[in-house]
Motif scaffolding. Structure first.
Motif, short mmCIF file in Angstrom:
data_model
loop_
_atom_site.label_atom_id
_atom_site.label_comp_id
_atom_site.label_asym_id
_atom_site.label_seq_id
_atom_site.Cartn_x
_atom_site.Cartn_y
_atom_site.Cartn_z
N LYS A 264 0.84 -1.20 0.00
CA LYS A 264 0.00 0.00 0.00
C LYS A 264 0.87 1.25 0.00
O LYS A 264 1.73 1.41 0.86
CB LYS A 264 -0.90 0.02 1.24
N THR B 205 -10.62 4.25 10.64
CA THR B 205 -10.42 3.40 11.83
C THR B 205 -9.81 4.17 13.01
O THR B 205 -9.71 3.65 14.12
CB THR B 205 -9.50 2.19 11.49
N PRO C 131 -8.00 -1.69 7.69
CA PRO C 131 -6.81 -1.23 8.43
C PRO C 131 -7.08 -1.35 9.93
O PRO C 131 -8.13 -1.86 10.33
CB PRO C 131 -6.67 0.23 8.02
N PRO D 245 2.99 -2.35 12.73
CA PRO D 245 3.40 -3.63 13.32
C PRO D 245 4.42 -4.37 12.47
O PRO D 245 5.19 -5.19 12.98
CB PRO D 245 2.08 -4.42 13.40
#
Ligand code: C5P
Length: 226
Positions: A30, A117, A174, A208
């Motif tokens: 992405k 999100t 996401p 992460p």
């Protein structure tokens, strides 16, 4: 479920190095606003030169219908595989984008961003004056009617979106913290099992992976569990 790795690092060379490290793994990349504004179309080309990665260009287009259609036509010409626009731009704008892209010989998948999100219920309500769930359902219905391929949402809205559209309508989620990592600015986060249980089609994972000591190992661990 597919893994999509967000290349959100501060330097282009770091993004390219991560792409080289991930070469050969079954995942998407992405490219977000920072990398695209900084490095432009050349960056997409450089990624494609490393490997035949599938690329999601996450520019979240939001404007009046004709401007959105113009922008999406240009973005499609970059040869990326998936792009996104904001559902809150409305049905006329989304339809204008799809009419334009469907007139091209080839178009990328087009997703609509629902509720970011990073919103929790109270912040979302202060802007949209509605619950996240109700708004996302409304957005899903107009997005589906406009002919898009799916939505960007949190894991917690994925099943509701599919139930008011259809099972093949893509949900890209996401806010994934695969092994319970720090939330940082994300509010509606979920782990891999929750993403699988909620039929997420794509999970987006940024920090992460790229902020870990061994990004490739984390990516491989995620892939082995999905
Ligand atoms: O680092 P992290 O895993 O939180 O990265 C999530 C990525 O997904 C970021 O690139 C962010 O811009 C993007 N994104 C998001 N929420 C959305 C749409 C995209 O977090 N609704």
């Amino acid at each position: 479920m597919k893994l999509c790795v967000a290349l959100d690092m501060a330097k282009k060379d770091d993004c390219l190095a991560l792409a080289r490290e991930l070469k050969g793994l079954d995942l998407w990349l992405k490219v977000g606003l920072r990398a695209y504004l900084r490095d432009g179309a050349k960056f997409i080309e450089e990624l494609k030169n490393i490997s035949d990665f599938k690329i999601f260009l996450d520019l979240k287009i939001y404007d009046i219908p004709n401007t959105m259609a113009d922008a999406c036509e240009v973005i499609s010409s970059l040869g990326v595989d998936m792009i996104n626009i904001h559902a809150s731009a409305g049905q006329i704008a989304m339809k204008a984008v799809m009419d334009r892209l469907n007139s091209l010989p080839k178009r990328p998948l087009v997703l609509a961003v629902s509720a970011l999100t990073s919103f929790d219920e109270s912040e979302f309500k202060s802007i949209y004056n509605s619950s996240i769930n109700q708004s996302v359902i409304n957005m899903a219905q107009i997005t589906y009617k406009s002919g898009l391929d799916g939505m960007v949402c949190s894991v917690y809205e994925s099943l509701a979106i599919k139930s008011v559209t259809n099972d093949n309508f893509i949900t890209l989620t996401p806010g994934i913290r695969p092994f319970g990592e720090e939330n940082a600015d994300q509010k509606r986060v979920a782990d891999l099992t929750t993403a699988l249980d909620n039929k997420s089609d794509f999970i987006v994972v940024g920090r992460p992976i790229y902020a870990s000591n061994n990004p490739k190992e984390i990516a491989q661990r995620i892939l082995s569990q999905i």
